[in-house]
Design an enzyme around this catalytic site. Structure first.
Site, PDB file in Angstrom:
ATOM      1  N   HIS A  49      64.209  23.725  39.185  1.00 49.57           N
ATOM      2  CA  HIS A  49      63.753  22.665  38.285  1.00 49.57           C
ATOM      3  C   HIS A  49      62.974  21.566  39.007  1.00 49.57           C
ATOM      4  CE1 HIS A  49      66.704  23.488  34.694  1.00 49.57           C
ATOM      5  NE2 HIS A  49      65.972  24.547  35.030  1.00 49.57           N
ATOM      6  N   GLU A  72      67.035  28.727  17.243  1.00 55.54           N
ATOM      7  CA  GLU A  72      66.378  28.642  15.933  1.00 55.54           C
ATOM      8  C   GLU A  72      66.126  30.029  15.356  1.00 55.54           C
ATOM      9  OE1 GLU A  72      66.339  25.539  14.649  1.00 55.54           O
ATOM     10  OE2 GLU A  72      67.310  25.264  16.587  1.00 55.54           O
ATOM     11  N   ASP A 116      66.274  35.979  32.329  1.00 51.03           N
ATOM     12  CA  ASP A 116      65.717  34.630  32.431  1.00 51.03           C
ATOM     13  C   ASP A 116      65.092  34.493  33.819  1.00 51.03           C
ATOM     14  OD1 ASP A 116      65.341  31.894  32.824  1.00 51.03           O
ATOM     15  OD2 ASP A 116      67.152  31.304  31.785  1.00 51.03           O
ATOM     16  N   HIS A 152      62.902  33.231  28.308  1.00 57.13           N
ATOM     17  CA  HIS A 152      62.168  32.032  27.873  1.00 57.13           C
ATOM     18  C   HIS A 152      60.901  31.850  28.688  1.00 57.13           C
ATOM     19  CE1 HIS A 152      63.109  28.824  30.948  1.00 57.13           C
ATOM     20  NE2 HIS A 152      64.160  29.583  31.201  1.00 57.13           N
ATOM     21  N   GLU A 165      69.339  31.313  13.947  1.00 54.18           N
ATOM     22  CA  GLU A 165      69.659  30.618  12.702  1.00 54.18           C
ATOM     23  C   GLU A 165      68.828  31.151  11.541  1.00 54.18           C
ATOM     24  OE1 GLU A 165      70.937  26.205  14.427  1.00 54.18           O
ATOM     25  OE2 GLU A 165      68.827  26.677  14.072  1.00 54.18           O
ATOM     26  N   GLU A 198      63.387  26.535  25.857  1.00 56.63           N
ATOM     27  CA  GLU A 198      64.739  26.845  26.332  1.00 56.63           C
ATOM     28  C   GLU A 198      65.281  25.744  27.221  1.00 56.63           C
ATOM     29  OE1 GLU A 198      67.649  28.540  29.361  1.00 56.63           O
ATOM     30  OE2 GLU A 198      65.741  27.481  29.613  1.00 56.63           O
ATOM     31  N   GLU A 199      64.420  25.169  28.046  1.00 54.98           N
ATOM     32  CA  GLU A 199      64.892  24.193  29.021  1.00 54.98           C
ATOM     33  C   GLU A 199      65.484  22.950  28.365  1.00 54.98           C
ATOM     34  OE1 GLU A 199      65.417  24.850  31.886  1.00 54.98           O
ATOM     35  OE2 GLU A 199      63.914  26.138  32.801  1.00 54.98           O
ATOM     36  N   ASP A 251      62.120  30.091  37.711  1.00 56.54           N
ATOM     37  CA  ASP A 251      62.713  29.825  36.405  1.00 56.54           C
ATOM     38  C   ASP A 251      61.655  29.261  35.464  1.00 56.54           C
ATOM     39  OD1 ASP A 251      64.329  29.173  34.270  1.00 56.54           O
ATOM     40  OD2 ASP A 251      65.331  27.507  35.267  1.00 56.54           O
ATOM     41  N   LEU A 260      70.689  25.212  10.960  1.00 62.76           N
ATOM     42  CA  LEU A 260      69.514  25.409  10.104  1.00 62.76           C
ATOM     43  C   LEU A 260      68.307  25.674  10.984  1.00 62.76           C
ATOM     44  CD1 LEU A 260      69.956  22.389   7.653  1.00 62.76           C
ATOM     45  CD2 LEU A 260      70.411  24.793   7.127  1.00 62.76           C
TER      46      LEU A 260
END
Length: 741
Positions: A546, A426, A446, A369, A429, A417-418, A379, A263
């Protein structure tokens, strides 16, 4: 529904705004045109060369400097500033697009609380003998700001367990079984694991099965720095991860908003209770730097760890439990205090749309993203910097009135995204039906540049031809003046029975925003990047991944000085985008699926056929289905060649392009993997069985041959085989002339 409404308005005018994309094909603007000239629009090679020539390395560098100027964790104030930056660029009167919108979703994210997470060695009397760093060392003046989120494991639950420390290698289920086999009681222990081998979240899920109370995760210099670990060997003196560097990440095992599976996460959507969500780490988890891991691991007692478990921390790794009796941490335990919280937050996607001139209801999507854990220069800002440069060049042509694509182009900057591919999931969906009916392909960029050695492309087989065509056209960075294609084949290559020696196209898992497009919607997808020479490094990814050391200066000095690799990726992605949006016939080669199918079939015949025959299960229908697909693909290829030599009418073009576009959808079966959210593609679902064949068959056979299996497991093998056969028959029907059922 804001994106659909706006795109509908672009396609059909203000009067149709409320109907949006539902009107689709019938909402094409009715302007006086010469139909024959418009409908025959094909790729303009001179324009393509012009576009590629205008993609500027210095502008990409400037974009990256601005994007990575400050940390932009999802939904943070800086993340919202970048939403406005993208809208401003895509609404620019001189270089903007037709429409730019920023729809929001209300999603569940995880953040560290104000009370810091901590990891300490505690003596029997309660004295703290050692504490891991709670933040990374401020080496360049960019790691100490209040907006730098402290290292944490997103979605790990709060808790303050304490126990004896053990070393569990990479935290796989087999690793914990090995510890049990060594006679180690794992109940209430704290497991120290290293990144790699299995996903982040799997480490905690596996550990909890064996009674472990908490998990620590570190990056071993053997896996990221080629063994280098000293401060003068690592950043800022090289691109290596410094001892205090900590890889943040989502430890949620699935993708999409955790509370609204299948959803869209609108405010009114039904939401699960967080306590009922599967895929969260079940026990407290915390990442630490390898400098702190060295202090813990090199003081462990117990048996020596297997050779494959050894790393590069300068000592012999032992298993525990507990610390050496003669050392500083004698009889001490490790306390892990995690204070993470869950919070519903509004996260934005940003969409920029160029309306197609001939087929506005066919969409070529290009996404990247926007959010990062800290500065995120590699990233994802290396990808966003390229995205902005491509859209600038195309937007300028659009505003000058010198170009409009045959098909619509949708640029996307995905949010959150992370935390688990949330923005893109979403979106898929919310627009499930529309995208399944009308999306031609999805291009993902990306991380655009991991390093500056060679191209790396992952994708489904039909994209191979368009990627190769683009790569042959573009000059690779470096003094050799090779094409990107010729440079690529030096680093990653394979021998094809059809083409001979060619670059190796990787497969798509679920590591970035292509996942929902491929696995959930069955849209032909690809991911484009430049990467490193694997003969010169064993790094599993670029070292500062990261961490707070992934900064503009890191990219500018170590990753891609001069930004020539960024420019090469921009040219590759731009070329593929224009070929897909402007070519009369979609440049997707369905015959390139033949090799994948034959390889999967051969593996099944060699490794599973005898076993299946013992159970009365025949691979004969699968053999027949593969042969029929091959014939249908060849026939369609011949049909394309014939039409290219003639003057096809628009309906002929449309019908054939629909066959090319819809092939990937034919491999979907929503009931094939009921235990796996979103995974419906029977060729590319996760494979856990050891045989490299159709994943459903491989996994079912592995379960059926394990201890304790019975008739139900063998029935599932037969079911999975039938699912594959039916999917192949459906794919064959998709490629067959529409006059034949």
């Amino acid at each position: 529904m804001q994106w659909v409404k706006v795109l509908g308005g672009v396609l059909g005018g203000a009067a149709l705004l409320g109907l949006g994309i539902i009107l689709g094909h019938f909402a094409i603007p009715k302007k006086p045109t010469t139909a024959s000239s418009k409908e025959a629009q094909d790729l303009d090679l001179k324009l393509l060369e012009s576009v590629l020539g205008q993609l500027d390395a210095n502008r990409i560098r400037d974009n990256l400097r601005e994007l990575a100027r400050a940390p932009h964790l999802a939904t943070s104030p800086r993340d919202e500033e970048l939403v406005q930056l993208l809208l401003q660029r895509w609404e620019d009167p001189k270089s903007g697009l037709d429409v730019a919108v920023a729809p929001q979703y209300q999603v569940l994210l995880s953040f560290p609380d104000t009370q810091p997470n901590s990891v300490s060695v505690v003596s029997p009397s309660g004295e703290i003998l050692f504490s891991c760093r709670q933040s990374e060392e401020n080496l360049t003046g960019e790691q100490g700001g209040s907006e730098v989120v402290r290292p944490y494991a997103a979605y790990a639950p709060p808790g303050t367990p304490q126990g004896l420390l053990i070393y569990a290698n990479r935290g796989s289920e087999d690793d914990f079984k090995e510890l049990q086999a060594q006679g180690i009681n794992l109940t209430n222990t704290i497991a120290l694991t290293r990144y790699g081998g299995v996903g982040r979240g799997a480490k905690a899920i596996n550990a909890a099965k064996f009674g472990v109370s908490a998990v620590l995760v570190y990056t071993d210099p053997a896996d990221i720095n080629d063994g280098k670990s000293l401060p003068n060997e690592t950043f800022p003196h090289s691109w290596g991860l410094p001892p205090s560097g900590v890889e943040r990440g989502s430890y949620y095992e699935r993708f999409g908003d955790p509370l609204t599976p299948y959803l869209p996460a609108s405010p009114s959507s039904f939401r699960l209770e967080p306590s009922t969500v599967s895929g969260f780490p079940p026990i407290p988890t915390q990442p630490i730097g390898f400098g702190d891991a060295q202090e813990l691991l090199c003081n462990l007692q117990g048996s020596v760890a297997p050779a494959a478990w050894q790393g590069a921390l300068g000592c012999e790794y032992k298993l525990g439990p507990g610390f050496q009796p003669g050392g500083n941490f004698k009889d001490s335990q490790v306390n892990v205090s995690v204070h993470n919280r869950l919070e519903l937050k509004n996260s934005s996607n940003v969409l920029g749309i160029i309306r197609g001139a001939v087929e506005p209801d066919r969409y070529v999507l290009y996404g990247n993203h926007r959010d990062s854990w800290v500065h995120g220069a590699v990233d994802p800002s290396s990808g966003t910097a390229v995205l902005l440069e491509i859209s600038r060049v195309l937007g300028t042509l659009l505003k000058k009135g010198t170009w409009r694509p045959r098909r619509s182009i949708v640029f996307a900057s995905w949010g959150a995204e992370e935390f688990g591919l949330i923005g893109s999931t979403e979106f898929t969906e919310e627009f499930f039906s529309t995208l399944q009916e009308r999306a031609v392909a999805y291009i993902n960029v990306d991380i655009s540049v991991f390093a500056n050695a060679t191209l790396r492309v992952q994708g489904t087989p039909p994209v191979q031809s368009v990627v190769f065509s683009a790569a042959k056209q573009i000059t690779a960075p470096g003094p050799n003046k090779l094409s990107v294609y010729d440079n690529w084949i030096r680093y990653f290559n394979r021998t094809s029975p059809v083409y001979g020696s060619i670059p190796s196209l990787g497969t798509l898992g679920a590591g970035s925003d292509y996942a929902p497009f491929l696995h959930f919607l069955g849209i032909t997808s690809m991911d484009i990047a430049y990467t490193y020479d694997r003969s010169k490094t064993s790094a599993r990814i670029y070292p500062t991944y990261h961490t707070a050391f992934d900064t503009f200066g890191y990219v500018d000095k170590f990753v891609d000085p001069g930004f020539s690799s960024h420019q090469a990726v921009a040219r590759m992605a731009g070329s593929v985008l224009l070929r897909l949006s402007d070519s009369l016939f979609l440049p997707l080669s369905v015959v390139d699926y033949n090799e994948t199918l034959h390889n999967f079939l051969r593996a099944a015949q060699q490794d599973l056929a005898a076993l299946l025959e013992q159970r009365g299960i025949s691979l004969g229908p699968l053999v027949t289905a593969v042969e029929k697909f091959e014939k249908a693909a060849a026939a369609l290829n011949q049909r394309i060649s014939e039409l290219q030599k003639s003057q096809p009418n628009p309906l002929q073009v449309r019908m054939l392009n629909d066959q090319l576009m819809l092939l990937e959808r034919a491999f979907l079966n929503t009931r094939a993997f009921p235990e796996e959210l979103y995974y419906s593609h029977v060729l590319w679902a996760p494979r856990t069985g050891p045989v490299v064949t159709f994943p459903g068959l491989a996994n079912a056979c592995a379960r059926a041959t394990s201890a304790g299996s019975g008739p139900a497991e063998w029935a599932e093998v037969h079911r999975q085989l039938s699912i594959i056969v039916v999917a192949l028959e459906g794919a064959t029907a998709t490629l067959t002339s529409v006059t034949d059922l």
